[in-house]
Design a protein around this motif. Structure first.
Motif, PDB file in Angstrom:
ATOM      1  N   UNK A  53       0.823  -1.212   0.000  1.00 40.32           N
ATOM      2  CA  UNK A  53       0.000   0.000   0.000  1.00 40.32           C
ATOM      3  C   UNK A  53       0.860   1.266   0.000  1.00 40.32           C
ATOM      4  N   UNK A  54       2.137   1.127   0.374  1.00 37.68           N
ATOM      5  CA  UNK A  54       3.028   2.281   0.483  1.00 37.68           C
ATOM      6  C   UNK A  54       4.317   2.031  -0.305  1.00 37.68           C
ATOM      7  N   UNK A  55       4.222   1.955  -1.627  1.00 33.99           N
ATOM      8  CA  UNK A  55       5.378   1.575  -2.434  1.00 33.99           C
ATOM      9  C   UNK A  55       6.544   2.558  -2.390  1.00 33.99           C
ATOM     10  N   UNK A  56       6.316   3.787  -1.935  1.00 34.21           N
ATOM     11  CA  UNK A  56       7.389   4.771  -1.860  1.00 34.21           C
ATOM     12  C   UNK A  56       8.179   4.716  -0.556  1.00 34.21           C
ATOM     13  N   UNK A  57       7.760   3.852   0.353  1.00 40.61           N
ATOM     14  CA  UNK A  57       8.477   3.675   1.613  1.00 40.61           C
ATOM     15  C   UNK A  57       9.292   2.388   1.531  1.00 40.61           C
ATOM     16  N   UNK A  58      10.530   2.450   1.986  1.00 40.05           N
ATOM     17  CA  UNK A  58      11.365   1.250   2.056  1.00 40.05           C
ATOM     18  C   UNK A  58      11.221   0.657   3.456  1.00 40.05           C
ATOM     19  N   UNK A  59      10.791  -0.588   3.499  1.00 40.41           N
ATOM     20  CA  UNK A  59      10.609  -1.309   4.757  1.00 40.41           C
ATOM     21  C   UNK A  59      11.707  -2.349   4.901  1.00 40.41           C
ATOM     22  N   UNK A  60      12.070  -2.628   6.145  1.00 36.94           N
ATOM     23  CA  UNK A  60      12.999  -3.723   6.398  1.00 36.94           C
ATOM     24  C   UNK A  60      12.731  -4.299   7.781  1.00 36.94           C
ATOM     25  N   UNK A  61      13.109  -5.554   7.933  1.00 39.03           N
ATOM     26  CA  UNK A  61      12.894  -6.248   9.205  1.00 39.03           C
ATOM     27  C   UNK A  61      13.889  -7.389   9.315  1.00 39.03           C
TER      28      UNK A  61
END
Length: 135
Positions: free
Chosen positions: A38-46
């Protein structure tokens, strides 16, 4: 929807899922996939020690491109970790970390966002007995 709205309101450009903790169920993993999509402009990591779940989702191609899941060494499934994919390892010194060819993330884990950095290294602090085994 609440997390998506919160991240939009905060104008976040990157987001680390969990400061501590892990993915506790397949449904919880999938909920983060939905948030990332839903938020393709945010880079997520875990980081995760849920190696079997991670590999299942990876093989199915379900992990969004803007989400980097880093397998953490130090759990009971270390033998299953695919070291050609992002993974994290703890070292006792910066020299040991660099000699092993890992990216140093001791001061900042922002290099973990980049999926090209498959060898994420951390140097343990305050460990005098050398008993620390994982992330």
């Amino acid at each position: 929807p609440l997390m998506v709205a919160e991240l939009i309101s905060q104008k976040v450009k990157r987001h680390r899922i969990h400061d501590s903790g892990d993915f506790y169920s397949p449904e919880y993993f999938v909920s983060w996939f939905a948030i990332a999509k839903a938020l393709p402009n945010i880079k997520f990591y875990a980081y995760t020690k849920q190696i079997i779940l991670f590999q299942r989702f990876h093989k199915l191609g379900l992990i969004p491109d803007n989400l980097n899941i880093i397998q953490s060494l130090g759990g009971k499934f270390d033998h299953l970790i695919d070291e050609t994919l992002p993974h994290a390892k703890i070292f006792h010194s910066i020299d040991e970390l660099l000699a092993a060819g890992y990216v140093d993330t001791s001061e900042s884990d922002l290099p973990a966002i980049d999926k090209n950095n498959v060898r994420i290294g951390l140097v343990v602090h305050g460990n005098k007995k050398g008993k620390f085994k994982g992330v």
